[in-house]
Every structure is written in C-alpha cells, then in structure tokens.
Design an enzyme around this catalytic site. Structure first.
Site, PDB file in Angstrom:
ATOM      1  N   GLN A  45       0.824  -1.217   0.000  1.00 16.25           N
ATOM      2  CA  GLN A  45       0.000   0.000   0.000  1.00 16.25           C
ATOM      3  C   GLN A  45       0.858   1.267   0.000  1.00 16.25           C
ATOM      4  O   GLN A  45       0.481   2.274  -0.607  1.00 16.25           O
ATOM      5  CB  GLN A  45      -0.935  -0.015   1.223  1.00 16.25           C
ATOM      6  CG  GLN A  45      -2.099   0.953   1.121  1.00 16.25           C
ATOM      7  CD  GLN A  45      -3.260   0.383   0.310  1.00 16.25           C
ATOM      8  OE1 GLN A  45      -3.608  -0.776   0.459  1.00 16.25           O
ATOM      9  NE2 GLN A  45      -3.860   1.190  -0.551  1.00 16.25           N
ATOM     10  N   LYS A  90       1.851   1.771  -3.672  1.00 18.72           N
ATOM     11  CA  LYS A  90       0.637   2.020  -4.461  1.00 18.72           C
ATOM     12  C   LYS A  90       0.185   3.461  -4.250  1.00 18.72           C
ATOM     13  O   LYS A  90      -0.075   4.202  -5.204  1.00 18.72           O
ATOM     14  CB  LYS A  90      -0.477   1.055  -4.021  1.00 18.72           C
ATOM     15  CG  LYS A  90      -1.784   1.232  -4.753  1.00 18.72           C
ATOM     16  CD  LYS A  90      -2.946   0.520  -4.072  1.00 18.72           C
ATOM     17  CE  LYS A  90      -2.675  -0.939  -3.818  1.00 18.72           C
ATOM     18  NZ  LYS A  90      -3.911  -1.677  -3.443  1.00 18.72           N
ATOM     19  N   LYS A 119      -2.672  -0.798   6.586  1.00 18.26           N
ATOM     20  CA  LYS A 119      -3.672  -1.857   6.355  1.00 18.26           C
ATOM     21  C   LYS A 119      -4.144  -2.342   7.715  1.00 18.26           C
ATOM     22  O   LYS A 119      -3.418  -2.230   8.701  1.00 18.26           O
ATOM     23  CB  LYS A 119      -3.047  -3.032   5.591  1.00 18.26           C
ATOM     24  CG  LYS A 119      -4.051  -3.889   4.855  1.00 18.26           C
ATOM     25  CD  LYS A 119      -4.435  -3.275   3.542  1.00 18.26           C
ATOM     26  CE  LYS A 119      -5.620  -3.947   2.902  1.00 18.26           C
ATOM     27  NZ  LYS A 119      -5.840  -3.421   1.537  1.00 18.26           N
ATOM     28  N   ASP A 152     -11.939  -3.425   2.154  1.00 21.68           N
ATOM     29  CA  ASP A 152     -11.130  -4.422   1.441  1.00 21.68           C
ATOM     30  C   ASP A 152     -11.997  -5.691   1.485  1.00 21.68           C
ATOM     31  O   ASP A 152     -13.219  -5.585   1.632  1.00 21.68           O
ATOM     32  CB  ASP A 152      -9.762  -4.606   2.120  1.00 21.68           C
ATOM     33  CG  ASP A 152      -8.770  -5.396   1.257  1.00 21.68           C
ATOM     34  OD1 ASP A 152      -8.216  -4.820   0.315  1.00 21.68           O
ATOM     35  OD2 ASP A 152      -8.572  -6.603   1.492  1.00 21.68           O
ATOM     36  N   THR A 194     -12.045   0.851  -8.133  1.00 15.06           N
ATOM     37  CA  THR A 194     -10.947  -0.117  -8.304  1.00 15.06           C
ATOM     38  C   THR A 194     -11.101  -0.870  -9.624  1.00 15.06           C
ATOM     39  O   THR A 194     -10.150  -0.981 -10.414  1.00 15.06           O
ATOM     40  CB  THR A 194     -10.892  -1.098  -7.118  1.00 15.06           C
ATOM     41  OG1 THR A 194     -10.964  -0.356  -5.901  1.00 15.06           O
ATOM     42  CG2 THR A 194      -9.620  -1.917  -7.158  1.00 15.06           C
ATOM     43  N   ASN A 224     -16.510  -6.639  -4.937  1.00 17.05           N
ATOM     44  CA  ASN A 224     -16.507  -5.255  -5.413  1.00 17.05           C
ATOM     45  C   ASN A 224     -15.629  -5.068  -6.650  1.00 17.05           C
ATOM     46  O   ASN A 224     -16.062  -4.486  -7.649  1.00 17.05           O
ATOM     47  CB  ASN A 224     -16.050  -4.330  -4.271  1.00 17.05           C
ATOM     48  CG  ASN A 224     -15.849  -2.913  -4.745  1.00 17.05           C
ATOM     49  OD1 ASN A 224     -14.746  -2.519  -5.116  1.00 17.05           O
ATOM     50  ND2 ASN A 224     -16.922  -2.136  -4.793  1.00 17.05           N
ATOM     51  N   SER A 276     -10.533   7.091  -2.923  1.00 13.86           N
ATOM     52  CA  SER A 276     -10.600   7.323  -1.466  1.00 13.86           C
ATOM     53  C   SER A 276      -9.944   8.663  -1.126  1.00 13.86           C
ATOM     54  O   SER A 276     -10.468   9.439  -0.318  1.00 13.86           O
ATOM     55  CB  SER A 276      -9.875   6.213  -0.707  1.00 13.86           C
ATOM     56  OG  SER A 276     -10.706   5.095  -0.519  1.00 13.86           O
TER      57      SER A 276
HETATM   58  P1  NDP Z   1     -14.900  -8.601  -1.743  1.00 11.53           P
HETATM   59  O1  NDP Z   1     -14.982  -9.074  -0.340  1.00 11.53           O
HETATM   60  O2  NDP Z   1     -15.925  -7.671  -2.275  1.00 11.53           O
HETATM   61  O3  NDP Z   1     -14.820  -9.842  -2.733  1.00 11.53           O
HETATM   62  C1  NDP Z   1     -13.813 -10.793  -2.617  1.00 11.53           C
HETATM   63  C2  NDP Z   1     -14.026 -11.864  -3.669  1.00 11.53           C
HETATM   64  O4  NDP Z   1     -12.861 -12.687  -3.718  1.00 11.53           O
HETATM   65  C3  NDP Z   1     -15.183 -12.787  -3.336  1.00 11.53           C
HETATM   66  O5  NDP Z   1     -15.765 -13.259  -4.511  1.00 11.53           O
HETATM   67  C4  NDP Z   1     -14.498 -13.914  -2.574  1.00 11.53           C
HETATM   68  O6  NDP Z   1     -15.164 -15.157  -2.602  1.00 11.53           O
HETATM   69  C5  NDP Z   1     -13.177 -14.011  -3.322  1.00 11.53           C
HETATM   70  N1  NDP Z   1     -12.165 -14.538  -2.421  1.00 11.53           N
HETATM   71  C6  NDP Z   1     -11.755 -13.991  -1.244  1.00 11.53           C
HETATM   72  N2  NDP Z   1     -10.838 -14.785  -0.646  1.00 11.53           N
HETATM   73  C7  NDP Z   1     -10.675 -15.832  -1.469  1.00 11.53           C
HETATM   74  C8  NDP Z   1      -9.861 -16.975  -1.413  1.00 11.53           C
HETATM   75  N3  NDP Z   1      -9.041 -17.203  -0.358  1.00 11.53           N
HETATM   76  N4  NDP Z   1      -9.912 -17.854  -2.457  1.00 11.53           N
HETATM   77  C9  NDP Z   1     -10.748 -17.632  -3.497  1.00 11.53           C
HETATM   78  N5  NDP Z   1     -11.562 -16.570  -3.600  1.00 11.53           N
HETATM   79  C10 NDP Z   1     -11.521 -15.688  -2.606  1.00 11.53           C
HETATM   80  O7  NDP Z   1     -13.436  -7.940  -1.878  1.00 11.53           O
HETATM   81  P2  NDP Z   1     -12.897  -6.908  -2.964  1.00 11.53           P
HETATM   82  O8  NDP Z   1     -13.507  -7.179  -4.286  1.00 11.53           O
HETATM   83  O9  NDP Z   1     -12.975  -5.555  -2.377  1.00 11.53           O
HETATM   84  O10 NDP Z   1     -11.334  -7.294  -3.000  1.00 11.53           O
HETATM   85  C11 NDP Z   1     -10.816  -8.237  -3.923  1.00 11.53           C
HETATM   86  C12 NDP Z   1      -9.320  -8.030  -4.048  1.00 11.53           C
HETATM   87  O11 NDP Z   1      -9.046  -6.700  -4.504  1.00 11.53           O
HETATM   88  C13 NDP Z   1      -8.505  -8.178  -2.760  1.00 11.53           C
HETATM   89  O12 NDP Z   1      -7.226  -8.690  -3.071  1.00 11.53           O
HETATM   90  C14 NDP Z   1      -8.366  -6.735  -2.273  1.00 11.53           C
HETATM   91  O13 NDP Z   1      -7.256  -6.574  -1.421  1.00 11.53           O
HETATM   92  C15 NDP Z   1      -8.172  -6.035  -3.603  1.00 11.53           C
HETATM   93  N6  NDP Z   1      -8.453  -4.603  -3.646  1.00 11.53           N
HETATM   94  C16 NDP Z   1      -9.657  -4.097  -3.248  1.00 11.53           C
HETATM   95  C17 NDP Z   1      -9.879  -2.744  -3.321  1.00 11.53           C
HETATM   96  C18 NDP Z   1     -11.196  -2.141  -2.958  1.00 11.53           C
HETATM   97  O14 NDP Z   1     -11.342  -0.923  -3.116  1.00 11.53           O
HETATM   98  N7  NDP Z   1     -12.184  -2.904  -2.495  1.00 11.53           N
HETATM   99  C19 NDP Z   1      -8.852  -1.807  -3.798  1.00 11.53           C
HETATM  100  C20 NDP Z   1      -7.649  -2.452  -4.277  1.00 11.53           C
HETATM  101  C21 NDP Z   1      -7.478  -3.796  -4.175  1.00 11.53           C
HETATM  102  P3  NDP Z   1     -15.899 -15.701  -1.259  1.00 11.53           P
HETATM  103  O15 NDP Z   1     -17.154 -14.902  -1.181  1.00 11.53           O
HETATM  104  O16 NDP Z   1     -16.094 -17.142  -1.505  1.00 11.53           O
HETATM  105  O17 NDP Z   1     -14.955 -15.428  -0.121  1.00 11.53           O
HETATM  106  O1  2IT Z   2      -5.952  -2.389  -1.379  1.00  8.68           O
HETATM  107  C1  2IT Z   2      -6.457  -1.251  -1.465  1.00  8.68           C
HETATM  108  O2  2IT Z   2      -5.919  -0.345  -2.102  1.00  8.68           O
HETATM  109  C2  2IT Z   2      -7.755  -1.023  -0.808  1.00  8.68           C
HETATM  110  N1  2IT Z   2      -8.311  -1.938  -0.230  1.00  8.68           N
HETATM  111  C3  2IT Z   2      -8.378   0.348  -0.823  1.00  8.68           C
HETATM  112  C4  2IT Z   2      -7.767   1.217   0.235  1.00  8.68           C
HETATM  113  C5  2IT Z   2      -8.411   2.562   0.436  1.00  8.68           C
HETATM  114  O3  2IT Z   2      -7.980   3.238   1.381  1.00  8.68           O
HETATM  115  O4  2IT Z   2      -9.307   2.947  -0.307  1.00  8.68           O
END
Ligand code: NDP
Ligand code: 2IT
Length: 395
Positions: A61, A64, A76, A116, A159, A190, A327
């Site tokens: 982070q 990034k 984090k 997250d 994102t 998301n 953000s």
């Molecule tokens: P969500 O909780 O909205 O969704 C996560 C998704 O990933 C779900 O479909 C979940 O499935 C799946 N998942 C989680 N853990 C696992 C696992 N161990 N194996 C397989 N599938 C898994 O999270 P986000 O979409 O927000 O985040 C997804 C990724 O993006 C993460 O790596 C996060 O750190 C990254 N990210 C998110 C940001 C944000 O703004 N939200 C910004 C930048 C990066 P299930 O429901 O079965 O757990």
């Molecule tokens: O991994 C990431 O960049 C996030 N989960 C978003 C962090 C934020 O402060 O919006």
C-alpha cells in the site's frame, strides 16, 4: 527503515452472537509509512487475516499510494472475522466492537481506513456510526462512506474501473485495445463486479466470475445486473448465477477459472490465486495480457513465466490503485465539504490511472528494465517515498 512499519497495533474484539455467546477475535491496524500523508489503506475481515497477511498488504500500500501522486501514506488493518453466514445484527455488533478500539487510532488527518475483502459499504456504515458516537466528530476518518453522509460518487466503481483503464493504456502500447476482447475475471466481489461493468463499456466481453468455492463460465458474457443482485443485494453464492441464467456453467474449484480460453485475464479475488500452472495454461490458450485487480494475486513464478512469454503484465500496486485514489478524492471532498459529480471523479480517476501507467513505464526504462511494468511500478513508487523520508530526517 522502509521495511519496518512505523507502528503495529493488535487488539481484542468481542461481540455477542445472535445466540448470546461472546465471540473473540483479533483486530489489527498496521501504520506502515507516513512520509507522504496520513496512513491510508483498507480493512479486511476474513478468517485468514493475520499479521503476516496485513504486513504484506500494508507494505504494498505504501508504494501504491505513492504512485497515485496524492498525499497518502500506507496502512492496512482488519480482523480474523468471517462475515459469511453472519446476520446483519452480528455484522453490526462486530463492526461496533472493532471501532471501540480503532477509534483511538484514526481521524481525517492521522489514519484513514477504508474497505477491502469482507468490508464494503454496509460495514463502513456501521463503523462510521460507532466512530461518530465515540469521538463526537463528523470527519473523513473513513472512506467508502454512503453518498448522503460524506461518501464520494464513483468510489464503489473505482478499483474495477481503474484497472480496466490501466489495461487499456497497456494494450495501446501494442497498438491494441480492449475492443472485442474476451476476458476472464476471478472473484465476484466489489473489484470483480466493476471490472466487468467497465469492460462492457470498453466493448470487451467478461465471460467468468468466481468465489472461493467455484467459478461461472458464461459464454454469452456475464450479466452484470444479475451478478449485482446476487452479490450486492442478496449476498448469496455465485453458484446461484448458473441457476438463474440459461447457458451459464458452474464449476467447482476456483483455480479452474484460468483454464477458460481468453485474451485478457483479470484476477480480482485474492493473493496467490494465479499460480505458475495457471500461467502456463493461460499462455497455452493465447492470453495477451494479465491485469491484477486483487492485491498480489499472481505468484512470482507465474509473473516471470507470463513476462518471459511476451504477455503484457499489469502489476497490482499500479493496476488496482484506482480504489485508494478515489478514497483520497473522497478525503479532498470531505475537507472542502463539497461533493463532486460522478463524471468529475471518474475523469480524475482516468487521469490518475493514465499517469500511473506512464510513471511505471518511464521508471522501467530509466532504471534498465524496459517493458517490465512490475519493476517500473515498484521503482517509481519507491523513489517518491524514499525522497520524502530523506527530506524529513531519521524519524
Ligand atoms: P470482496 O470481499 O468484495 O470480494 C472478494 C471476492 O474474492 C469474493 O468473490 C471472494 O469469494 C473471493 N475470495 C476472497 N478470498 C478468497 C480466497 N481465499 N480464495 C478464493 N476466492 C476468494 O473484496 P474486494 O472485491 O474488495 O477485494 C478483492 C481483491 O481486490 C482483494 O485482493 C483486495 O485486497 C483487492 N483490492 C480491493 C480494493 C477495494 O477498493 N475494495 C482496492 C484495491 C485492491 P468468497 O465470497 O467465496 O470469499
Ligand atoms: O488495497 C487497497 O488499495 C484497498 N483496499 C483500498 C484502500 C483505500 O484506502 O481505499
């Protein structure tokens, strides 16, 4: 100095289950680096959360956030709490219990958490309510807030949209674009949902989504409205998608998503989800580009294999920086107590993503790694933080 977090906090979180039992979890906040601004980064609620996972996420982070060009430091946090199968009341009580500790650490100018994995608009709402009650402050101490109480338009989409803008910039270097491309996406949260939505806007076709139990293959193209209804409204499993959509297939096992033939693969679920074996399958099937929506979804050997085989590779800390960028734009809007239009935020997001791409490409060239965006993003992000740390003395 950059390797050691400035501060690491661990705390007990106890909430009451619907059955009246006390449930005990560990909460964390790692304030990694404040050279460029207030600590900034998401909160993850997932049973796999531990200090090691949060340290790698916090370290990523820092760089990034540096790449965004905005004034945000790196952090984090989260808890080893599993939101799956919990009632709304249990989620609310957990978020309130978590904030009973976290409120002491955060505020609009010190440390600003967001979402997250497992933390979205609902959880931010419960946490913000508790923060306000405990501190008597209505400030921008959290981002990803609701639109009527200080949230930013386009934060939910940021994102996913940002990673697609980045992929399109990357393809342009080969005089190519997303137009007409078949894309595979992992995850159904998301990042995955808004990656799929933006792909359609760029005339590409997403054909898969997944969760931790399996994946959907929909040759007609993922129905984003149905996906949103299943995941955002009903909080159900993606298996239901196949039951509601004739022609779509559900397969057990999430890694299988990388066996589907595609032009572009977009891992948007979690760390280490794209292995060397998956990379080999993707290359065999003719993949042109891989864009990381999740944080560090590809293993190192997978990245090396993709790059050696001429696949364009968009590294997470650059490609998924759109979320934290918006953000930071939410923080700006909170400071001036105004709200910008969706178009204004989205245009700024696009400019930031294009700039991150340009910086990563230029740094790779400047430091002898031409064409390697992973090295370029690492170096461009590092230089800005290192210079700020030098200028601020040994603290
Ligand atoms: P969500 O909780 O909205 O969704 C996560 C998704 O990933 C779900 O479909 C979940 O499935 C799946 N998942 C989680 N853990 C696992 C696992 N161990 N194996 C397989 N599938 C898994 O999270 P986000 O979409 O927000 O985040 C997804 C990724 O993006 C993460 O790596 C996060 O750190 C990254 N990210 C998110 C940001 C944000 O703004 N939200 C910004 C930048 C990066 P299930 O429901 O079965 O757990
Ligand atoms: O991994 C990431 O960049 C996030 N989960 C978003 C962090 C934020 O402060 O919006």
């Amino acid at each position: 100095r950059i390797l050691a977090p400035e501060r690491t906090m661990m705390f007990r979180v106890v909430y009451m289950s619907d059955g009246g039992e006390p449930c005990v979890h560990t909460g964390y906040r790692i304030e990694f680096n404040s050279a460029l601004g207030p600590y900034k980064g998401g909160l993850r609620f997932h049973p796999s959360v531990n200090l090691g996972v949060l340290k790698f996420l916090g370290f990523e982070q820092i760089f990034k956030n540096s790449l965004t060009g905005l004034n945000i430091g790196g952090a984090k946090g989260g808890a080893n709490f599993d939101p799956k199968g919990k009632s709304d009341g249990e989620i609310m009580r957990f978020c309130q219990a978590f904030m009973l500790e976290l409120h002491r650490l955060i505020s609009s100018n010190t440390d600003v958490p967001a979402g997250d994995i497992g933390v979205g608009g609902r959880e931010i709402g419960y946490m913000y309510g508790a923060y306000k009650k405990l501190t008597r402050r209505f400030d921008g101490a959290l981002t990803g807030k609701g639109l009527s109480w200080g949230g930013s338009l386009a934060r939910t989409e940021a994102t996913g949209y940002g990673s697609v803008y980045f992929a399109n910039e990357m393809l342009a270097t080969r005089v190519d674009s997303l137009h007409g491309k078949i894309c595979t996406i992992s995850g159904a949260g998301n990042v995955a949902i808004y990656t799929a939505e933006k792909l359609y806007q760029m005339q590409a076709k997403p054909v898969t989504v997944s969760d931790s139990t399996g994946f959907i293959y929909d040759a007609e193209g993922i129905d984003v409205a149905l996906l949103k209804d299943i995941k955002e409204v009903r909080r159900a499993r993606i298996k239901e998608y196949a039951a509601k959509r004739p022609g779509a297939e559900y397969h057990e096992g999430c890694a299988g998503v990388w066996t589907v033939k595609c032009d572009i693969a977009l891992p948007c679920a979690t760390q280490n989800e794209l292995s060397l074996e998956s990379a080999k399958t993707l290359v065999k099937n003719g993949v042109k580009a891989v864009g990381e929506g999740a944080n560090m979804p590809s293993t190192l050997d997978a990245i090396e294999y993709l790059q050696k085989n001429g696949v364009l590779f968009a590294p997470a800390k650059a490609a998924n920086a759109g979320g934290v960028s918006v953000s930071a734009l939410e923080m700006s809007q909170n400071s001036e107590r105004l709200a910008w239009t969706f178009e204004e935020v989205d245009q700024r997001l696009k400019r930031i993503m294009d700039n991150i791409y340009a910086q990563s490409k230029e740094a790779a060239e400047k430091y002898g790694a031409k064409g390697n965006l992973l090295a370029g993003a690492n170096m461009a992000g590092f230089v800005r933080v290192a210079q700020a740390m030098h200028a601020q003395g040994w603290v």
